[in-house]
Design a protein around this motif. Structure first.
Motif, PDB file in Angstrom:
ATOM      1  N   MET A   6      -3.452  17.494  42.144  1.00  0.00           N
ATOM      2  CA  MET A   6      -3.541  18.300  43.677  1.00  0.00           C
ATOM      3  C   MET A   6      -3.572  19.899  43.165  1.00  0.00           C
ATOM      4  SD  MET A   6      -4.128  16.433  45.982  1.00  0.00           S
ATOM      5  CE  MET A   6      -3.719  17.586  47.471  1.00  0.00           C
ATOM      6  N   PHE A   7      -2.549  20.323  42.509  1.00  0.00           N
ATOM      7  CA  PHE A   7      -2.601  21.553  42.024  1.00  0.00           C
ATOM      8  C   PHE A   7      -3.899  21.978  41.101  1.00  0.00           C
ATOM      9  CE2 PHE A   7       2.219  21.126  41.904  1.00  0.00           C
ATOM     10  CZ  PHE A   7       2.381  22.368  42.805  1.00  0.00           C
ATOM     11  N   LYS A   8      -4.348  21.315  40.724  1.00  0.00           N
ATOM     12  CA  LYS A   8      -5.634  21.292  39.673  1.00  0.00           C
ATOM     13  C   LYS A   8      -6.811  21.699  41.004  1.00  0.00           C
ATOM     14  CE  LYS A   8      -8.566  19.948  36.137  1.00  0.00           C
ATOM     15  NZ  LYS A   8      -8.695  18.771  35.035  1.00  0.00           N
ATOM     16  N   ALA A   9      -6.899  20.847  41.901  1.00  0.00           N
ATOM     17  CA  ALA A   9      -7.836  21.001  43.018  1.00  0.00           C
ATOM     18  C   ALA A   9      -7.665  22.268  43.794  1.00  0.00           C
ATOM     19  CB  ALA A   9      -7.698  19.685  43.693  1.00  0.00           C
ATOM     20  N   VAL A  10      -6.505  22.453  44.156  1.00  0.00           N
ATOM     21  CA  VAL A  10      -6.098  23.751  44.722  1.00  0.00           C
ATOM     22  C   VAL A  10      -6.738  24.872  44.069  1.00  0.00           C
ATOM     23  CG1 VAL A  10      -4.536  25.322  45.722  1.00  0.00           C
ATOM     24  CG2 VAL A  10      -4.046  22.822  46.174  1.00  0.00           C
ATOM     25  N   LEU A  27       2.559  22.351  48.275  1.00  0.00           N
ATOM     26  CA  LEU A  27       2.766  21.417  46.986  1.00  0.00           C
ATOM     27  C   LEU A  27       3.950  21.523  46.041  1.00  0.00           C
ATOM     28  CD1 LEU A  27      -1.015  20.933  45.861  1.00  0.00           C
ATOM     29  CD2 LEU A  27       0.555  19.116  46.694  1.00  0.00           C
ATOM     30  N   PHE A  28       4.319  22.956  45.763  1.00  0.00           N
ATOM     31  CA  PHE A  28       5.486  22.929  44.987  1.00  0.00           C
ATOM     32  C   PHE A  28       6.956  22.381  45.765  1.00  0.00           C
ATOM     33  CE2 PHE A  28       8.685  25.772  43.415  1.00  0.00           C
ATOM     34  CZ  PHE A  28       8.734  25.579  41.932  1.00  0.00           C
ATOM     35  N   GLY A  29       6.857  22.797  46.869  1.00  0.00           N
ATOM     36  CA  GLY A  29       8.030  22.431  47.674  1.00  0.00           C
ATOM     37  C   GLY A  29       7.962  20.985  47.664  1.00  0.00           C
ATOM     38  N   LEU A  30       6.926  20.365  47.928  1.00  0.00           N
ATOM     39  CA  LEU A  30       6.982  18.875  48.211  1.00  0.00           C
ATOM     40  C   LEU A  30       7.225  18.246  46.771  1.00  0.00           C
ATOM     41  CD1 LEU A  30       3.978  18.204  50.432  1.00  0.00           C
ATOM     42  CD2 LEU A  30       5.980  17.914  51.227  1.00  0.00           C
ATOM     43  N   CYS A  31       6.699  18.665  45.853  1.00  0.00           N
ATOM     44  CA  CYS A  31       6.651  18.303  44.411  1.00  0.00           C
ATOM     45  C   CYS A  31       8.401  18.258  43.884  1.00  0.00           C
ATOM     46  CB  CYS A  31       5.716  19.133  43.443  1.00  0.00           C
ATOM     47  SG  CYS A  31       5.733  18.641  41.732  1.00  0.00           S
ATOM     48  N   CYS A  32       8.745  19.408  44.093  1.00  0.00           N
ATOM     49  CA  CYS A  32      10.339  19.573  44.023  1.00  0.00           C
ATOM     50  C   CYS A  32      11.223  18.754  44.556  1.00  0.00           C
ATOM     51  CB  CYS A  32      10.519  21.077  43.856  1.00  0.00           C
ATOM     52  SG  CYS A  32       9.935  22.345  42.855  1.00  0.00           S
ATOM     53  N   MET A  40       3.014  19.000  33.289  1.00  0.00           N
ATOM     54  CA  MET A  40       1.622  19.053  33.899  1.00  0.00           C
ATOM     55  C   MET A  40       1.509  19.655  35.019  1.00  0.00           C
ATOM     56  SD  MET A  40      -0.971  15.882  34.270  1.00  0.00           S
ATOM     57  CE  MET A  40      -2.104  15.939  35.746  1.00  0.00           C
ATOM     58  N   ALA A  41       2.314  19.159  35.989  1.00  0.00           N
ATOM     59  CA  ALA A  41       2.249  19.805  37.274  1.00  0.00           C
ATOM     60  C   ALA A  41       2.361  21.066  37.393  1.00  0.00           C
ATOM     61  CB  ALA A  41       3.218  18.966  38.262  1.00  0.00           C
ATOM     62  N   TYR A  42       3.739  21.522  36.488  1.00  0.00           N
ATOM     63  CA  TYR A  42       3.966  22.970  36.380  1.00  0.00           C
ATOM     64  C   TYR A  42       2.715  23.790  35.968  1.00  0.00           C
ATOM     65  CZ  TYR A  42       6.043  27.129  34.669  1.00  0.00           C
ATOM     66  OH  TYR A  42       6.195  28.615  34.242  1.00  0.00           O
TER      67      TYR A  42
END
Length: 101
Positions: A6-10, A27-32, A40-42
């Motif tokens: 999702m971060f990559k798509a953004v 996304l960061f808030g949800l992810c955390c 990878m997400a970071y």
């Protein structure tokens, strides 16, 4: 992997910096909150946002210094063919024991 994608798509699909930052913050808030901020997400998030937003979200800290709760549910998978010295030996011994009568 889902948050990383999702971060990559953004980062790749949203042309406007402000829009990328806005979606990445959410996304960061949800992810955390879900405990899935793996490396990878970071890294994908870091590539997607402006430096200002990165510092705002992370406080200028690196992945290794984030709270454990943010990474609580991250599973570490080894790539096929990767062998840690100790891991490889234990796997090798296990396979040998399986083959013995």
């Amino acid at each position: 992997i889902t948050y990383g994608l999702m971060f990559k798509a953004v980062g790749r699909l949203l042309p406007n910096e402000q829009e990328r930052d806005r979606y990445a913050k959410t996304l960061f808030g949800l992810c955390c909150d879900d405990g899935y901020l793996g490396e990878m997400a970071y890294n994908r998030m870091r590539e997607a946002v402006t430096k200002k937003t990165l510092v705002e979200l992370t406080g200028g800290k690196s992945h290794g210094n984030f709270p454990a709760e943010w990474k609580l549910n991250v599973k570490t998978h080894f790539r096929k063919g990767f062998q840690n010295k100790d891991l490889g030996k234990s796997e090798e011994n296990s396979k040998k024991n399986e083959l013995r009568p």
